[in-house]
Design a protein around this motif. Sequence first.
Motif, PDB file in Angstrom:
ATOM      1  N   SER A 139      10.312  -5.665 -13.806  1.00 10.73           N
ATOM      2  CA  SER A 139       9.243  -6.260 -13.014  1.00 10.73           C
ATOM      3  C   SER A 139       8.986  -5.417 -11.758  1.00 10.73           C
ATOM      4  O   SER A 139       9.260  -4.222 -11.732  1.00 10.73           O
ATOM      5  N   SER A 140       8.455  -6.052 -10.726  1.00 12.96           N
ATOM      6  CA  SER A 140       8.118  -5.354  -9.482  1.00 12.96           C
ATOM      7  C   SER A 140       8.039  -6.360  -8.346  1.00 12.96           C
ATOM      8  O   SER A 140       7.694  -7.535  -8.563  1.00 12.96           O
ATOM      9  N   GLU A 141       8.319  -5.886  -7.137  1.00 15.77           N
ATOM     10  CA  GLU A 141       8.171  -6.751  -5.967  1.00 15.77           C
ATOM     11  C   GLU A 141       6.749  -7.266  -5.818  1.00 15.77           C
ATOM     12  O   GLU A 141       6.522  -8.371  -5.316  1.00 15.77           O
ATOM     13  N   VAL A 142       5.764  -6.457  -6.240  1.00 20.01           N
ATOM     14  CA  VAL A 142       4.377  -6.887  -6.080  1.00 20.01           C
ATOM     15  C   VAL A 142       4.038  -8.047  -7.011  1.00 20.01           C
ATOM     16  O   VAL A 142       2.964  -8.646  -6.902  1.00 20.01           O
ATOM     17  N   GLY A 143       4.957  -8.392  -7.893  1.00 21.04           N
ATOM     18  CA  GLY A 143       4.792  -9.571  -8.727  1.00 21.04           C
ATOM     19  C   GLY A 143       5.419 -10.817  -8.133  1.00 21.04           C
ATOM     20  O   GLY A 143       5.278 -11.908  -8.688  1.00 21.04           O
ATOM     21  N   SER A 144       6.108 -10.673  -7.013  1.00 15.96           N
ATOM     22  CA  SER A 144       6.751 -11.814  -6.361  1.00 15.96           C
ATOM     23  C   SER A 144       5.741 -12.560  -5.500  1.00 15.96           C
ATOM     24  O   SER A 144       5.196 -12.005  -4.537  1.00 15.96           O
ATOM     25  N   ARG A 153       5.206  -8.168   3.912  1.00 15.57           N
ATOM     26  CA  ARG A 153       4.490  -7.575   2.790  1.00 15.57           C
ATOM     27  C   ARG A 153       3.862  -6.245   3.208  1.00 15.57           C
ATOM     28  O   ARG A 153       3.255  -6.134   4.258  1.00 15.57           O
ATOM     29  N   ARG A 154       4.026  -5.235   2.356  1.00 14.27           N
ATOM     30  CA  ARG A 154       3.470  -3.924   2.686  1.00 14.27           C
ATOM     31  C   ARG A 154       1.942  -3.962   2.603  1.00 14.27           C
ATOM     32  O   ARG A 154       1.377  -4.542   1.669  1.00 14.27           O
ATOM     33  N   PRO A 155       1.247  -3.306   3.557  1.00 17.98           N
ATOM     34  CA  PRO A 155      -0.215  -3.397   3.638  1.00 17.98           C
ATOM     35  C   PRO A 155      -0.948  -2.926   2.387  1.00 17.98           C
ATOM     36  O   PRO A 155      -2.043  -3.410   2.089  1.00 17.98           O
ATOM     37  N   ASN A 156      -0.377  -1.974   1.650  1.00 12.55           N
ATOM     38  CA  ASN A 156      -1.094  -1.410   0.506  1.00 12.55           C
ATOM     39  C   ASN A 156      -0.923  -2.215  -0.779  1.00 12.55           C
ATOM     40  O   ASN A 156      -1.427  -1.826  -1.828  1.00 12.55           O
ATOM     41  N   TRP A 157      -0.219  -3.339  -0.724  1.00 12.12           N
ATOM     42  CA  TRP A 157       0.045  -4.100  -1.947  1.00 12.12           C
ATOM     43  C   TRP A 157      -1.236  -4.578  -2.624  1.00 12.12           C
ATOM     44  O   TRP A 157      -1.279  -4.723  -3.848  1.00 12.12           O
ATOM     45  N   SER A 158      -2.295  -4.854  -1.824  1.00  6.14           N
ATOM     46  CA  SER A 158      -3.532  -5.351  -2.431  1.00  6.14           C
ATOM     47  C   SER A 158      -4.145  -4.322  -3.372  1.00  6.14           C
ATOM     48  O   SER A 158      -4.917  -4.677  -4.272  1.00  6.14           O
ATOM     49  N   GLU A 159      -3.800  -3.044  -3.185  1.00  2.00           N
ATOM     50  CA  GLU A 159      -4.312  -2.002  -4.071  1.00  2.00           C
ATOM     51  C   GLU A 159      -3.696  -2.090  -5.466  1.00  2.00           C
ATOM     52  O   GLU A 159      -4.191  -1.465  -6.409  1.00  2.00           O
ATOM     53  N   PHE A 160      -2.615  -2.855  -5.593  1.00  7.17           N
ATOM     54  CA  PHE A 160      -1.912  -3.025  -6.872  1.00  7.17           C
ATOM     55  C   PHE A 160      -1.990  -4.471  -7.364  1.00  7.17           C
ATOM     56  O   PHE A 160      -1.140  -4.915  -8.125  1.00  7.17           O
ATOM     57  N   SER A 161      -3.029  -5.194  -6.939  1.00  8.45           N
ATOM     58  CA  SER A 161      -3.088  -6.638  -7.226  1.00  8.45           C
ATOM     59  C   SER A 161      -3.152  -6.947  -8.707  1.00  8.45           C
ATOM     60  O   SER A 161      -2.510  -7.892  -9.178  1.00  8.45           O
ATOM     61  N   ALA A 162      -3.927  -6.189  -9.471  1.00  9.32           N
ATOM     62  CA  ALA A 162      -4.021  -6.462 -10.906  1.00  9.32           C
ATOM     63  C   ALA A 162      -2.689  -6.176 -11.584  1.00  9.32           C
ATOM     64  O   ALA A 162      -2.204  -6.977 -12.396  1.00  9.32           O
ATOM     65  N   TYR A 163      -2.090  -5.041 -11.252  1.00 10.65           N
ATOM     66  CA  TYR A 163      -0.758  -4.706 -11.781  1.00 10.65           C
ATOM     67  C   TYR A 163       0.245  -5.780 -11.385  1.00 10.65           C
ATOM     68  O   TYR A 163       1.032  -6.251 -12.216  1.00 10.65           O
ATOM     69  N   GLY A 164       0.205  -6.190 -10.116  1.00 12.53           N
ATOM     70  CA  GLY A 164       1.141  -7.199  -9.629  1.00 12.53           C
ATOM     71  C   GLY A 164       1.011  -8.514 -10.367  1.00 12.53           C
ATOM     72  O   GLY A 164       2.007  -9.192 -10.644  1.00 12.53           O
ATOM     73  N   SER A 190      14.748 -10.847 -14.809  1.00 12.73           N
ATOM     74  CA  SER A 190      13.822  -9.820 -14.340  1.00 12.73           C
ATOM     75  C   SER A 190      14.527  -8.949 -13.317  1.00 12.73           C
ATOM     76  O   SER A 190      15.432  -9.410 -12.599  1.00 12.73           O
ATOM     77  N   VAL A 191      14.101  -7.697 -13.214  1.00 13.75           N
ATOM     78  CA  VAL A 191      14.657  -6.792 -12.217  1.00 13.75           C
ATOM     79  C   VAL A 191      13.591  -5.788 -11.805  1.00 13.75           C
ATOM     80  O   VAL A 191      12.762  -5.381 -12.629  1.00 13.75           O
ATOM     81  N   THR A 192      13.579  -5.430 -10.543  1.00 11.87           N
ATOM     82  CA  THR A 192      12.665  -4.407 -10.063  1.00 11.87           C
ATOM     83  C   THR A 192      13.438  -3.170  -9.627  1.00 11.87           C
ATOM     84  O   THR A 192      14.431  -3.281  -8.901  1.00 11.87           O
ATOM     85  N   PRO A 193      12.990  -2.000 -10.050  1.00 12.09           N
ATOM     86  CA  PRO A 193      13.635  -0.775  -9.566  1.00 12.09           C
ATOM     87  C   PRO A 193      13.197  -0.409  -8.152  1.00 12.09           C
ATOM     88  O   PRO A 193      13.789   0.468  -7.525  1.00 12.09           O
ATOM     89  N   GLY A 194      12.154  -1.089  -7.640  1.00 13.60           N
ATOM     90  CA  GLY A 194      11.606  -0.708  -6.348  1.00 13.60           C
ATOM     91  C   GLY A 194      10.581   0.407  -6.512  1.00 13.60           C
ATOM     92  O   GLY A 194      10.253   0.821  -7.625  1.00 13.60           O
TER      93      GLY A 194
END
Length: 240
Positions: A139-144, A153-164, A190-194
Amino acid sequence: MRTVLITGANKGVGLETARQLAQLGNFVYLGSRDIVNGQQAADQLKAAGIANVAAIQIDVTDIDSIRKAKAELDSQIDSLDLLINNAGISGGQPQQLSTCNMETIRSLFETNYFGAVQTTQVMLALLRKSAAAAIINISSEVGSLSMNMSADRRPNWSEFSAYGSTKTALNAFTVMLANELREENIVVNSVTPGYTATDLNQFKGFKSVEEGVKPIVALALLTDRAITGKFFKDGGEIPW
Protein backbone atom coordinates in the motif's frame (compact mmCIF):
# COMPACT_ATOMS: atom_id res chain seq x y z
CA MET A 1 11.45 -23.72 2.83
CA ARG A 2 8.47 -21.37 2.41
CA THR A 3 7.09 -20.63 -1.04
CA VAL A 4 6.43 -17.00 -1.97
CA LEU A 5 4.77 -15.36 -4.97
CA ILE A 6 5.46 -11.67 -5.56
CA THR A 7 3.61 -9.88 -8.33
CA GLY A 8 5.46 -7.13 -10.19
CA ALA A 9 8.75 -8.62 -9.05
CA ASN A 10 10.94 -8.02 -12.08
CA LYS A 11 12.11 -4.61 -10.83
CA GLY A 12 12.03 -2.08 -8.01
CA VAL A 13 10.52 -2.93 -4.65
CA GLY A 14 9.27 -6.30 -5.88
CA LEU A 15 12.67 -7.45 -7.10
CA GLU A 16 14.48 -6.29 -3.97
CA THR A 17 11.88 -8.01 -1.77
CA ALA A 18 12.41 -11.18 -3.79
CA ARG A 19 16.16 -10.88 -3.38
CA GLN A 20 16.03 -10.49 0.39
CA LEU A 21 13.41 -13.19 0.99
CA ALA A 22 15.29 -15.66 -1.21
CA GLN A 23 18.52 -14.87 0.64
CA LEU A 24 16.68 -15.77 3.85
CA GLY A 25 15.93 -19.24 2.51
CA ASN A 26 12.49 -18.87 0.93
CA PHE A 27 11.72 -20.05 -2.59
CA VAL A 28 10.45 -17.00 -4.44
CA TYR A 29 8.43 -16.86 -7.64
CA LEU A 30 9.02 -13.57 -9.43
CA GLY A 31 5.71 -12.63 -11.02
CA SER A 32 6.07 -10.46 -14.09
CA ARG A 33 3.63 -9.26 -16.72
CA ASP A 34 6.38 -9.75 -19.32
CA ILE A 35 8.02 -13.14 -18.87
CA VAL A 36 11.20 -11.94 -20.64
CA ASN A 37 11.66 -9.22 -18.02
CA GLY A 38 10.83 -11.69 -15.28
CA GLN A 39 13.36 -14.21 -16.54
CA GLN A 40 16.03 -11.53 -16.79
CA ALA A 41 15.35 -10.58 -13.17
CA ALA A 42 15.55 -14.22 -12.07
CA ASP A 43 18.78 -14.68 -14.03
CA GLN A 44 20.19 -11.57 -12.36
CA LEU A 45 19.55 -13.06 -8.92
CA LYS A 46 20.94 -16.44 -9.94
CA ALA A 47 24.09 -14.78 -11.25
CA ALA A 48 24.48 -13.29 -7.77
CA GLY A 49 24.35 -16.78 -6.26
CA ILE A 50 20.66 -16.81 -5.35
CA ALA A 51 19.38 -20.04 -6.89
CA ASN A 52 16.01 -20.44 -5.11
CA VAL A 53 14.02 -18.18 -7.47
CA ALA A 54 11.97 -18.67 -10.62
CA ALA A 55 10.15 -16.34 -12.99
CA ILE A 56 6.44 -16.76 -13.67
CA GLN A 57 4.28 -14.83 -16.12
CA ILE A 58 1.33 -13.11 -14.48
CA ASP A 59 -0.58 -10.03 -15.58
CA VAL A 60 -2.79 -9.07 -12.66
CA THR A 61 -5.23 -7.26 -14.97
CA ASP A 62 -5.81 -10.43 -17.01
CA ILE A 63 -7.79 -13.20 -15.27
CA ASP A 64 -6.66 -15.81 -17.81
CA SER A 65 -3.03 -14.92 -17.11
CA ILE A 66 -3.62 -15.28 -13.37
CA ARG A 67 -5.28 -18.66 -13.84
CA LYS A 68 -2.41 -19.86 -16.03
CA ALA A 69 0.08 -18.75 -13.37
CA LYS A 70 -1.88 -20.66 -10.75
CA ALA A 71 -1.91 -23.77 -12.93
CA GLU A 72 1.85 -23.47 -13.37
CA LEU A 73 2.31 -23.20 -9.62
CA ASP A 74 0.02 -26.21 -9.11
CA SER A 75 2.41 -28.27 -11.21
CA GLN A 76 5.41 -27.26 -9.10
CA ILE A 77 4.32 -26.79 -5.49
CA ASP A 78 1.85 -28.30 -3.03
CA SER A 79 1.01 -25.03 -1.33
CA LEU A 80 1.71 -21.30 -1.36
CA ASP A 81 2.81 -19.82 1.94
CA LEU A 82 2.94 -16.12 1.09
CA LEU A 83 1.35 -13.94 -1.58
CA ILE A 84 2.69 -10.40 -1.91
CA ASN A 85 0.41 -8.22 -4.04
CA ASN A 86 3.05 -5.76 -5.19
CA ALA A 87 2.19 -5.07 -8.86
CA GLY A 88 1.01 -1.50 -9.30
CA ILE A 89 1.07 1.62 -11.44
CA SER A 90 1.24 5.26 -10.38
CA GLY A 91 -0.53 6.96 -13.29
CA GLY A 92 0.48 10.36 -14.59
CA GLN A 93 0.73 13.33 -12.25
CA PRO A 94 -0.86 15.61 -11.28
CA GLN A 95 -4.01 13.59 -10.67
CA GLN A 96 -6.28 15.62 -8.40
CA LEU A 97 -9.65 13.89 -8.28
CA SER A 98 -11.50 17.08 -9.24
CA THR A 99 -9.87 17.05 -12.68
CA CYS A 100 -8.25 13.64 -13.23
CA ASN A 101 -9.14 11.87 -16.47
CA MET A 102 -11.55 9.01 -15.76
CA GLU A 103 -9.54 6.64 -17.96
CA THR A 104 -6.54 7.24 -15.69
CA ILE A 105 -8.60 6.50 -12.58
CA ARG A 106 -10.06 3.33 -14.08
CA SER A 107 -6.62 2.16 -15.19
CA LEU A 108 -5.20 2.73 -11.72
CA PHE A 109 -8.00 0.78 -10.07
CA GLU A 110 -7.75 -2.01 -12.64
CA THR A 111 -4.14 -2.74 -11.64
CA ASN A 112 -3.79 -1.53 -8.07
CA TYR A 113 -7.10 -2.74 -6.66
CA PHE A 114 -8.94 -5.17 -8.95
CA GLY A 115 -5.63 -6.79 -9.90
CA ALA A 116 -4.80 -7.54 -6.28
CA VAL A 117 -8.32 -8.79 -5.54
CA GLN A 118 -8.54 -11.22 -8.45
CA THR A 119 -4.99 -12.46 -7.97
CA THR A 120 -5.81 -13.20 -4.34
CA GLN A 121 -9.07 -14.92 -5.21
CA VAL A 122 -7.35 -17.27 -7.65
CA MET A 123 -4.35 -17.99 -5.41
CA LEU A 124 -6.43 -18.67 -2.30
CA ALA A 125 -6.78 -22.35 -3.20
CA LEU A 126 -3.01 -22.75 -2.92
CA LEU A 127 -2.75 -20.53 0.15
CA ARG A 128 -5.37 -22.63 1.94
CA LYS A 129 -3.09 -25.67 1.57
CA SER A 130 -0.39 -23.95 3.66
CA ALA A 131 -0.20 -24.48 7.40
CA ALA A 132 0.52 -20.79 7.96
CA ALA A 133 -0.41 -18.72 4.93
CA ALA A 134 -0.13 -14.95 4.68
CA ILE A 135 -1.12 -12.22 2.24
CA ILE A 136 0.69 -8.88 2.12
CA ASN A 137 -0.77 -5.99 0.16
CA ILE A 138 1.71 -3.29 -0.80
CA SER A 139 0.00 0.00 0.00
CA SER A 140 1.05 3.63 0.52
CA GLU A 141 0.75 6.40 3.08
CA VAL A 142 -1.26 8.38 0.54
CA GLY A 143 -3.94 5.72 0.95
CA SER A 144 -4.27 6.42 4.67
CA LEU A 145 -7.38 8.51 5.36
CA SER A 146 -6.05 9.50 8.78
CA MET A 147 -2.72 10.68 7.39
CA ASN A 148 -4.47 12.57 4.58
CA MET A 149 -6.40 14.51 7.24
CA SER A 150 -3.31 15.13 9.35
CA ALA A 151 -1.61 18.51 9.64
CA ASP A 152 1.64 16.67 8.86
CA ARG A 153 0.35 15.63 5.44
CA ARG A 154 2.87 16.42 2.72
CA PRO A 155 1.72 19.28 0.43
CA ASN A 156 2.20 17.33 -2.81
CA TRP A 157 -0.08 14.44 -1.81
CA SER A 158 -3.00 15.89 -3.79
CA GLU A 159 -0.99 15.25 -6.95
CA PHE A 160 -1.33 11.51 -6.19
CA SER A 161 -5.01 11.56 -5.20
CA ALA A 162 -6.21 9.03 -7.77
CA TYR A 163 -3.34 6.66 -6.96
CA GLY A 164 -3.97 7.19 -3.25
CA SER A 165 -7.64 6.32 -3.58
CA THR A 166 -6.71 2.93 -5.06
CA LYS A 167 -4.54 2.27 -2.02
CA THR A 168 -7.38 3.29 0.29
CA ALA A 169 -9.52 0.68 -1.46
CA LEU A 170 -6.71 -1.86 -1.16
CA ASN A 171 -6.51 -1.16 2.58
CA ALA A 172 -10.25 -1.79 2.89
CA PHE A 173 -9.73 -5.09 1.06
CA THR A 174 -7.01 -5.95 3.59
CA VAL A 175 -9.28 -5.38 6.59
CA MET A 176 -12.32 -7.15 5.17
CA LEU A 177 -10.36 -10.12 3.85
CA ALA A 178 -8.48 -10.42 7.14
CA ASN A 179 -11.80 -10.68 8.97
CA GLU A 180 -13.12 -13.19 6.45
CA LEU A 181 -10.07 -15.45 6.64
CA ARG A 182 -9.33 -15.12 10.35
CA GLU A 183 -10.87 -18.49 11.22
CA GLU A 184 -8.81 -20.14 8.46
CA ASN A 185 -5.55 -18.92 10.03
CA ILE A 186 -4.62 -16.86 6.95
CA VAL A 187 -3.27 -13.47 7.96
CA VAL A 188 -3.70 -10.41 5.74
CA ASN A 189 -1.90 -7.10 6.22
CA SER A 190 -1.03 -3.92 4.35
CA VAL A 191 2.42 -2.36 4.34
CA THR A 192 3.95 0.73 2.78
CA PRO A 193 7.58 0.92 1.72
CA GLY A 194 7.41 4.72 1.93
CA TYR A 195 8.54 7.13 -0.77
CA THR A 196 11.06 4.80 -2.38
CA ALA A 197 13.07 5.65 -5.48
CA THR A 198 11.67 3.46 -8.28
CA ASP A 199 10.33 4.04 -11.77
CA LEU A 200 6.89 4.31 -10.15
CA ASN A 201 7.89 7.87 -9.18
CA GLN A 202 10.62 8.50 -11.77
CA PHE A 203 13.17 7.68 -9.03
CA LYS A 204 12.26 10.82 -7.05
CA GLY A 205 11.73 8.90 -3.79
CA PHE A 206 14.08 9.64 -0.93
CA LYS A 207 14.42 6.01 0.21
CA SER A 208 16.51 3.36 -1.52
CA VAL A 209 14.82 0.08 -2.46
CA GLU A 210 16.93 -1.61 0.22
CA GLU A 211 15.40 0.75 2.79
CA GLY A 212 11.93 0.59 1.29
CA VAL A 213 11.56 -3.18 1.54
CA LYS A 214 12.53 -3.39 5.22
CA PRO A 215 8.94 -3.31 6.55
CA ILE A 216 7.81 -5.71 3.81
CA VAL A 217 10.46 -8.26 4.68
CA ALA A 218 9.79 -7.82 8.41
CA LEU A 219 6.09 -8.48 7.85
CA ALA A 220 6.88 -11.48 5.63
CA LEU A 221 8.93 -12.99 8.46
CA LEU A 222 6.30 -12.32 11.14
CA THR A 223 5.24 -15.45 13.00
CA ASP A 224 2.56 -13.96 15.27
CA ARG A 225 -0.69 -15.23 13.71
CA ALA A 226 -2.76 -12.80 15.79
CA ILE A 227 -1.43 -9.85 13.80
CA THR A 228 -3.86 -9.49 10.90
CA GLY A 229 -5.88 -6.67 9.36
CA LYS A 230 -3.15 -4.14 10.17
CA PHE A 231 -1.26 -1.42 8.25
CA PHE A 232 2.50 -1.07 8.73
CA LYS A 233 5.44 1.05 7.70
CA ASP A 234 9.09 1.01 8.70
CA GLY A 235 8.89 1.67 12.43
CA GLY A 236 5.54 0.10 13.19
CA GLU A 237 1.79 0.28 12.68
CA ILE A 238 0.15 3.30 11.08
CA PRO A 239 -3.49 4.44 11.08
CA TRP A 240 -5.97 3.64 8.34
